[in-house]
Design a protein around this motif. Structure first.
Motif, PDB file in Angstrom:
ATOM      1  N   PHE A 170       0.765  -1.228  -0.042  1.00  0.00           N
ATOM      2  CA  PHE A 170      -0.015   0.180   0.005  1.00  0.00           C
ATOM      3  C   PHE A 170       1.013   1.235   0.004  1.00  0.00           C
ATOM      4  O   PHE A 170       0.442   2.196  -0.806  1.00  0.00           O
ATOM      5  CB  PHE A 170      -1.019  -0.140   1.206  1.00  0.00           C
ATOM      6  N   MET A 236      -6.917   5.964   7.263  1.00  0.00           N
ATOM      7  CA  MET A 236      -6.517   4.556   7.276  1.00  0.00           C
ATOM      8  C   MET A 236      -6.795   3.854   8.495  1.00  0.00           C
ATOM      9  O   MET A 236      -7.458   2.582   8.504  1.00  0.00           O
ATOM     10  CB  MET A 236      -5.281   4.232   6.593  1.00  0.00           C
ATOM     11  N   ASP A 237      -6.515   4.379   9.344  1.00  0.00           N
ATOM     12  CA  ASP A 237      -6.626   4.180  10.844  1.00  0.00           C
ATOM     13  C   ASP A 237      -8.150   3.850  11.169  1.00  0.00           C
ATOM     14  O   ASP A 237      -8.261   2.694  11.704  1.00  0.00           O
ATOM     15  CB  ASP A 237      -6.176   5.092  12.029  1.00  0.00           C
ATOM     16  N   LEU A 238      -8.940   4.756  10.662  1.00  0.00           N
ATOM     17  CA  LEU A 238     -10.487   4.633  10.984  1.00  0.00           C
ATOM     18  C   LEU A 238     -11.009   3.627  10.217  1.00  0.00           C
ATOM     19  O   LEU A 238     -12.324   3.184  10.520  1.00  0.00           O
ATOM     20  CB  LEU A 238     -11.096   6.089  10.475  1.00  0.00           C
ATOM     21  N   ARG A 239     -10.371   3.134   9.153  1.00  0.00           N
ATOM     22  CA  ARG A 239     -11.026   2.029   8.564  1.00  0.00           C
ATOM     23  C   ARG A 239      -9.903   0.659   8.721  1.00  0.00           C
ATOM     24  O   ARG A 239     -10.144  -0.386   8.009  1.00  0.00           O
ATOM     25  CB  ARG A 239     -11.031   2.330   7.162  1.00  0.00           C
ATOM     26  N   ALA A 240      -9.271   0.566   9.893  1.00  0.00           N
ATOM     27  CA  ALA A 240      -8.709  -0.483  10.288  1.00  0.00           C
ATOM     28  C   ALA A 240      -7.579  -0.898   9.489  1.00  0.00           C
ATOM     29  O   ALA A 240      -7.229  -2.248   9.527  1.00  0.00           O
ATOM     30  CB  ALA A 240      -9.725  -1.695  10.427  1.00  0.00           C
ATOM     31  N   PHE A 241      -6.825  -0.446   8.587  1.00  0.00           N
ATOM     32  CA  PHE A 241      -5.835  -0.588   7.938  1.00  0.00           C
ATOM     33  C   PHE A 241      -4.680  -1.090   8.842  1.00  0.00           C
ATOM     34  O   PHE A 241      -4.266  -0.658   9.932  1.00  0.00           O
ATOM     35  CB  PHE A 241      -5.196   0.420   7.040  1.00  0.00           C
ATOM     36  N   THR A 243      -4.655  -3.949  10.785  1.00  0.00           N
ATOM     37  CA  THR A 243      -4.633  -4.514  12.093  1.00  0.00           C
ATOM     38  C   THR A 243      -4.881  -6.084  11.675  1.00  0.00           C
ATOM     39  O   THR A 243      -4.585  -6.802  12.697  1.00  0.00           O
ATOM     40  CB  THR A 243      -6.159  -4.141  12.540  1.00  0.00           C
ATOM     41  N   SER A 244      -4.938  -6.476  10.629  1.00  0.00           N
ATOM     42  CA  SER A 244      -4.878  -7.758  10.188  1.00  0.00           C
ATOM     43  C   SER A 244      -4.241  -8.145   8.683  1.00  0.00           C
ATOM     44  O   SER A 244      -4.059  -7.150   8.051  1.00  0.00           O
ATOM     45  CB  SER A 244      -6.266  -8.455  10.656  1.00  0.00           C
ATOM     46  N   GLN A 245      -4.475  -9.284   8.582  1.00  0.00           N
ATOM     47  CA  GLN A 245      -3.851  -9.850   7.180  1.00  0.00           C
ATOM     48  C   GLN A 245      -4.967  -9.389   5.959  1.00  0.00           C
ATOM     49  O   GLN A 245      -6.072  -9.525   6.464  1.00  0.00           O
ATOM     50  CB  GLN A 245      -3.771 -11.069   7.166  1.00  0.00           C
ATOM     51  N   ARG A 246      -4.759  -8.643   4.974  1.00  0.00           N
ATOM     52  CA  ARG A 246      -5.633  -7.847   4.521  1.00  0.00           C
ATOM     53  C   ARG A 246      -6.042  -8.921   3.110  1.00  0.00           C
ATOM     54  O   ARG A 246      -5.321  -9.548   2.713  1.00  0.00           O
ATOM     55  CB  ARG A 246      -4.820  -6.734   3.729  1.00  0.00           C
ATOM     56  N   THR A 247      -7.370  -8.637   2.747  1.00  0.00           N
ATOM     57  CA  THR A 247      -7.600  -9.411   1.468  1.00  0.00           C
ATOM     58  C   THR A 247      -7.509  -8.341   0.455  1.00  0.00           C
ATOM     59  O   THR A 247      -8.138  -7.313   0.617  1.00  0.00           O
ATOM     60  CB  THR A 247      -9.212  -9.680   1.651  1.00  0.00           C
ATOM     61  N   LEU A 249      -8.635  -7.255  -2.900  1.00  0.00           N
ATOM     62  CA  LEU A 249      -9.804  -7.826  -3.952  1.00  0.00           C
ATOM     63  C   LEU A 249      -9.504  -8.014  -5.201  1.00  0.00           C
ATOM     64  O   LEU A 249     -10.067  -8.902  -6.134  1.00  0.00           O
ATOM     65  CB  LEU A 249     -10.793  -6.637  -3.854  1.00  0.00           C
TER      66      LEU A 249
ATOM     67  N   ALA B  82      -9.424  -1.957  15.042  1.00  0.00           N
ATOM     68  CA  ALA B  82     -10.446  -2.668  14.100  1.00  0.00           C
ATOM     69  C   ALA B  82     -11.687  -2.972  14.558  1.00  0.00           C
ATOM     70  O   ALA B  82     -12.679  -2.880  14.013  1.00  0.00           O
ATOM     71  CB  ALA B  82      -9.600  -3.995  13.704  1.00  0.00           C
ATOM     72  N   ALA B  85     -13.613   0.295  14.642  1.00  0.00           N
ATOM     73  CA  ALA B  85     -13.999   0.650  13.140  1.00  0.00           C
ATOM     74  C   ALA B  85     -15.142  -0.093  12.765  1.00  0.00           C
ATOM     75  O   ALA B  85     -15.941   0.213  11.951  1.00  0.00           O
ATOM     76  CB  ALA B  85     -12.978   0.425  12.317  1.00  0.00           C
ATOM     77  N   PHE B 110     -12.388  -0.831   0.717  1.00  0.00           N
ATOM     78  CA  PHE B 110     -10.995  -0.646   1.374  1.00  0.00           C
ATOM     79  C   PHE B 110     -11.125  -1.109   2.864  1.00  0.00           C
ATOM     80  O   PHE B 110     -10.471  -1.902   3.418  1.00  0.00           O
ATOM     81  CB  PHE B 110     -10.549   0.792   1.396  1.00  0.00           C
ATOM     82  N   GLY B 111     -12.416  -0.740   3.557  1.00  0.00           N
ATOM     83  CA  GLY B 111     -12.514  -1.154   4.998  1.00  0.00           C
ATOM     84  C   GLY B 111     -12.425  -2.739   5.104  1.00  0.00           C
ATOM     85  O   GLY B 111     -11.866  -3.323   5.875  1.00  0.00           O
ATOM     86  N   GLU B 113     -11.698  -4.986   3.027  1.00  0.00           N
ATOM     87  CA  GLU B 113     -10.179  -5.697   2.686  1.00  0.00           C
ATOM     88  C   GLU B 113      -9.356  -5.626   3.868  1.00  0.00           C
ATOM     89  O   GLU B 113      -8.655  -6.783   4.224  1.00  0.00           O
ATOM     90  CB  GLU B 113      -9.756  -4.816   1.407  1.00  0.00           C
ATOM     91  N   ASN B 114      -9.374  -4.431   4.598  1.00  0.00           N
ATOM     92  CA  ASN B 114      -8.490  -4.436   5.754  1.00  0.00           C
ATOM     93  C   ASN B 114      -8.923  -5.369   7.128  1.00  0.00           C
ATOM     94  O   ASN B 114      -7.860  -5.681   7.734  1.00  0.00           O
ATOM     95  CB  ASN B 114      -8.466  -3.085   6.268  1.00  0.00           C
ATOM     96  N   GLY B 116      -9.712  -8.281   6.305  1.00  0.00           N
ATOM     97  CA  GLY B 116      -9.316  -9.614   5.981  1.00  0.00           C
ATOM     98  C   GLY B 116     -10.467 -10.506   5.685  1.00  0.00           C
ATOM     99  O   GLY B 116     -10.681 -11.764   5.624  1.00  0.00           O
ATOM    100  N   LEU B 117     -11.825 -10.033   5.373  1.00  0.00           N
ATOM    101  CA  LEU B 117     -12.900 -10.465   4.882  1.00  0.00           C
ATOM    102  C   LEU B 117     -12.819 -11.631   3.917  1.00  0.00           C
ATOM    103  O   LEU B 117     -12.014 -11.116   2.905  1.00  0.00           O
ATOM    104  CB  LEU B 117     -14.176  -9.781   5.020  1.00  0.00           C
ATOM    105  N   ARG B 119     -13.377 -12.894  -0.073  1.00  0.00           N
ATOM    106  CA  ARG B 119     -13.639 -12.046  -1.257  1.00  0.00           C
ATOM    107  C   ARG B 119     -15.214 -12.028  -1.544  1.00  0.00           C
ATOM    108  O   ARG B 119     -15.819 -10.898  -1.709  1.00  0.00           O
ATOM    109  CB  ARG B 119     -13.183 -12.737  -2.330  1.00  0.00           C
ATOM    110  N   MET B 162     -18.295  -1.047   6.379  1.00  0.00           N
ATOM    111  CA  MET B 162     -17.942  -2.084   7.847  1.00  0.00           C
ATOM    112  C   MET B 162     -19.033  -2.413   8.664  1.00  0.00           C
ATOM    113  O   MET B 162     -18.542  -2.781   9.618  1.00  0.00           O
ATOM    114  CB  MET B 162     -17.027  -0.665   8.664  1.00  0.00           C
TER     115      MET B 162
END
Lengths: 296, 546
Positions: A170, A236-241, A243-247, A249, B82, B85, B110-111, B113-114, B116-117, B119, B162
């Motif tokens: 990112f 990005m913080d407010l949307r949990a960037f 905090t865990s392994q990202r998917t 898309l 997280a 959020a 974006f949210g 994805e972060n 880790g949900l 697809r 979210m």
């Protein structure tokens, strides 16, 4: 807010390539020229034509890249070229110590004094400068079309799929968009200062003075960049960037054309290494035809 | 209320860098589907309260915190960001600050994805959010090319994916044109009706009440001054601090038996010669781009105090950039004091026309206010004695005395705005153009700012009248045009669709609505009382006629 480069979809061979292929191929060419230190025009020129072919296949309009070419030209001709011609250490002397005929001498005199010295321009230095410029352009023309022909939405995905971490991927995504954002902010600030009578083309004084007089442009733009950076972090913080392994898309898939180009890139790199380290081919030398041509 | 989505118990916070408490002893709780409007002027503590709710305090902003913020019974301070959020979705004041991705679909995803949900789950959530806000048509667009209203919806969709049970909306109307603002308020109301708990922070109470908030929390100096139903607003709530409907202001003025000073509208001025002329101007950025200005004819005359209204992205800024020569017409001519802008430099035009950009951070750079103000006059090669006098006068005019040696970038936003005005004053230009002069300021501050600029004081001329032959400002705020301008331009469809005194242009409500300018309660009341007043007046002055 970050903006993107002037990208638009084109139905071209280059745009159909997987973005990873383009990045990896570019790295192969850069490594092929730099790691085994290839200076032999018989290798450099074919590589230049390979790069040029890919550049032309991108079918990118001249008006889009005109400014990029201007900056690259300034860098290559005035910095790399002149440095090669006029400097000793770090330039041609880094690859050759061959005695070479002197073509002419350039006087360097300290302004306001009679002190100075003569810098000889030799055949060897001239060939080095030409060679270095060709090497630089070979690498640059692979990079120039990327902002205009690679979908900005897949920057991050491309790096993630090449094995980088979420954060690094990112970061690369944001970094790609930093330059056009900086350019946009610079344009707004330039307009704001011009409206206050500031004329950049009338900057006077020595180098230090000129740099100081750029402050009305540089300071607001740097401040704006800092503020934008902080805003992006909060958003990005407010949307949990992070905090865990990202998917991610977006999915990327290699096609046969990608494997072909990746194979070519790998073959070029391996061949350059083998030629240089296995057979001693690829080092710097001045071809006779060039010496005869310029000394004549 | 253990199951309430949001409970705040005796919350107090002091920033590490500040000596005073930012908020003190705040307590309230909210039910599912309840909408709370939080109002108050800058510095009242509403942003600090928001940061306590969404977890940025204590994570990103250090300080001393007492009391508790409970989200469904769990203290925010003990939750991971997280986790917070997924309970509290925050919509920031400016959607541009919130959008991080370059494409709409990626931004909305974006949210999740972060988080880790999987697809499929992400795709389902994105589609649902886009459908909910009717923005499916935007899915492939680049985010930076969206209009203000579209950016707002995309940012909100990104929050909704979210699945938060609480929506925290921090001045969400600030960057929207009036029509987009009302569309956004409708969406907020419907989300509350669907069961979301909505916290709406907004100083424009007049606009926010159209979303029918259940309660109002009014703050002053970090304290809750009122918490209760919005229509029982106690009289002591200061109508100078938050924007109330015009009739409410009139009622308050009457109830308080305030003597309204002589009608304090900007003085009518004799119109003189044309200073700037647009002669059949067309403009497009390049051959392939669409026309932005078409057949624009306009004269800015001595004595004009012009408000330019129109929807976002209509080309208002493009229009005024032609006057200063930053843009040149594709066809037609722009003449500044008779000189074609194609033939003179921007610096030459700057002697006639001063332009105040929307954001102070785009122009302020100097180490001190004094040097900042000297920058323009020095560029114009004024003599040192003239510069010193002009700087001293401009500092005093905009009330920056004592701050001359301060760094402009260290001043408050309002002071920075005043510094940008002073910078133009010091150039002694004849015309001042301001792009969204009230952007980024709350109601109390921008009213003070515009009053200071445009209102005559004790019979003497206002700052703009005394210093400029003509003034022009672009605004989204219709009430600024009603209150301060003596001429209104309505811009839309690439040209000027109406031009005249406010009383003439703004009486055509249908035309205003067509160009996304939504009539306000102040305009309606003025139109109603016009036969008696003879001119548009500020709300307080209408008390004498209502």
């Amino acid at each position: 807010m970050l903006v993107t480069w002037k990208y638009r979809p084109r139905n071209t061979f280059v745009q159909r390539l997987d973005p990873r292929t383009r990045l990896i191929f570019m790295v192969c060419i850069i490594f092929a020229l730099t790691i085994p230190e290839i200076w032999d025009y018989r290798i450099v020129l074919p590589l230049f034509f390979v790069s040029l072919t890919l550049y032309l296949l991108a079918r990118i309009e001249w008006k889009d890249v005109r400014r990029a070419w201007l900056y690259i030209s300034i860098l290559v001709f005035f910095i790399v070229g002149l440095n090669g011609l006029l400097s000793g250490r770090g330039g041609p002397s880094s690859v050759t110590n061959l005695p070479s005929p002197v073509l002419f001498e350039v006087p360097f005199v300290i302004p306001g004094t009679d002190w100075g010295w003569m810098v000889p321009v030799t055949v060897s230095k001239l060939w080095f400068a030409l060679n270095q410029m060709t090497r630089m352009i070979t690498m640059a023309i692979l990079a120039i079309p990327i902002p205009y022909t690679m979908d900005p939405n897949i920057y991050g995905t491309a790096f993630r799929r090449m094995g980088a971490s979420d954060k690094v991927s990112f970061t690369m995504d944001l970094a790609f968009r930093f330059l056009p954002t900086f350019a946009r902010d610079l344009t707004i600030t330039m307009d704001a200062q011009r409206a206050r009578g500031y004329e950049m083309d009338k900057l006077k004084g020595g180098i230090a003075g000129r740099i100081r007089r750029l402050a009305p442009l540089i300071i607001p733009v740097v401040m704006q960049s800092t503020v934008t950076g902080e805003e992006v972090i909060d958003a990005m913080d407010l949307r949990a960037f992070g905090t865990s392994q990202r998917t991610w898309l977006k999915e990327l898939h290699y096609a046969p054309r990608d494997y072909m180009l990746l194979g070519l890139g790998a073959a070029i790199f391996i061949t350059c290494c083998v030629l240089k380290w296995g057979f001693g081919i690829g080092g710097f030398f001045v071809p006779d035809f060039f010496t005869q041509f310029v000394v004549r | 209320m253990p199951n309430s989505p949001l409970v705040i118990e005796n919350l107090t916070f002091q920033y590490r860098t500040r000596p005073e408490l930012a908020i003190e002893a705040i307590s309230f709780d909210l039910e599912p589907g309840e909408m709370l409007l939080i109002a108050g002027s800058s510095g009242c503590g509403k942003t600090t309260l928001a940061r306590c709710i969404n977890g940025l305090i204590p994570r990103s902003y250090g300080g001393k915190r007492q009391g508790r913020v409970l989200l469904h019974g769990k203290d925010v301070a003990e939750m991971q960001i997280a986790e917070v959020a997924q309970v509290v979705g925050t919509l920031l004041q400016d959607p541009e600050r919130q959008i991080v991705a370059s494409n709409v679909y990626n931004e909305i995803a974006f949210g999740p994805e972060n988080l880790g949900l999987p697809r499929d789950e992400i795709l389902a959530r994105v589609e649902k959010a886009m459908k909910r806000l009717n923005i499916e048509y935007l899915r492939d667009r680049e985010t930076f090319n969206l209009s203000g209203g579209e950016k707002q919806k995309v940012a909100l969709a990104g929050v909704l994916t979210m699945n938060p049970s609480i929506l925290l909306l921090d001045e969400p109307l600030a960057s929207l044109d009036p029509a987009s603002a009302y569309e956004a308020l409708d969406v907020f109301r419907s989300l509350a009706d669907e069961g979301k708990t909505v916290v709406l922070i907004e100083h424009r109470v007049e606009d926010a009440i159209s979303a029918k908030p259940d309660r109002l929390l009014y703050m002053e100096d970090g304290h809750v001054k009122y918490l209760g139903p919005i229509h029982d607003l106690p009289k002591e709530i200061d109508h100078h601090q938050v924007k109330l409907p015009a009739q409410w202001v009139v009622d308050r003025v009457k109830a308080a038996d305030e003597t309204v000073k002589a009608v304090s509208r900007p003085e009518a001025r004799e119109r003189g010669e044309a200073l700037v002329v647009f002669d059949d101007v067309d403009f497009r950025y390049n051959d392939e781009s669409p026309l932005i200005l078409q057949n624009v004819d306009l004269e800015i005359r001595r004595g004009d105090l012009i408000a330019i209204l129109g929807p976002n992205g209509a080309g208002k800024s493009t229009l005024v950039k032609h006057a200063i020569g930053l843009l040149k017409p594709t066809r037609g001519h722009v003449l500044v004091e008779g000189h074609d802008t194609r033939k003179i430099s921007v610096a030459q035009i700057a002697r006639t026309l001063g332009y105040v950009f929307q954001s102070p951070t785009h122009m302020l750079y100097a180490p001190t206010v004094r040097e900042e103000l000297e920058f323009g006059p020095k560029n114009l090669h004024y003599e040192q004695a003239v510069i010193e006098k002009a700087v001293a006068e401009s500092v005093s005019t905009v009330n920056l005395s004592g701050l001359e040696e301060y760094p402009p970038l260290g001043l408050s936003f309002g002071q920075q705005k005043r510094t940008t005005i002073a910078a133009v004053l010091a150039m002694q230009s004849k015309i001042m153009i301001m792009d969204e002069p009230t952007a980024g300021q709350d109601f109390a501050n921008y009213t003070r700012f515009m009053d200071a600029l445009c209102r005559p004081v004790n019979g003497s001329q206002s700052i703009v009248s005394a210093n400029f032959a003509a003034t022009l400002f672009i605004t989204h705020d219709l009430d600024l045009a009603v209150t301060y301008a003596n001429r209104v331009l309505l811009f839309g469809d690439k040209h000027i669709v109406a031009d005249g005194p406010p009383e003439e242009v703004l009486k055509d409500v249908d035309l205003l609505l067509k160009y996304r300018v939504r009539p306000t309660s102040l305009l309606h009341l003025n139109l109603e009382l016009l036969p008696r007043t003879g001119q548009f007046l500020p709300a307080e002055a209408l008390a004498a006629f209502a």
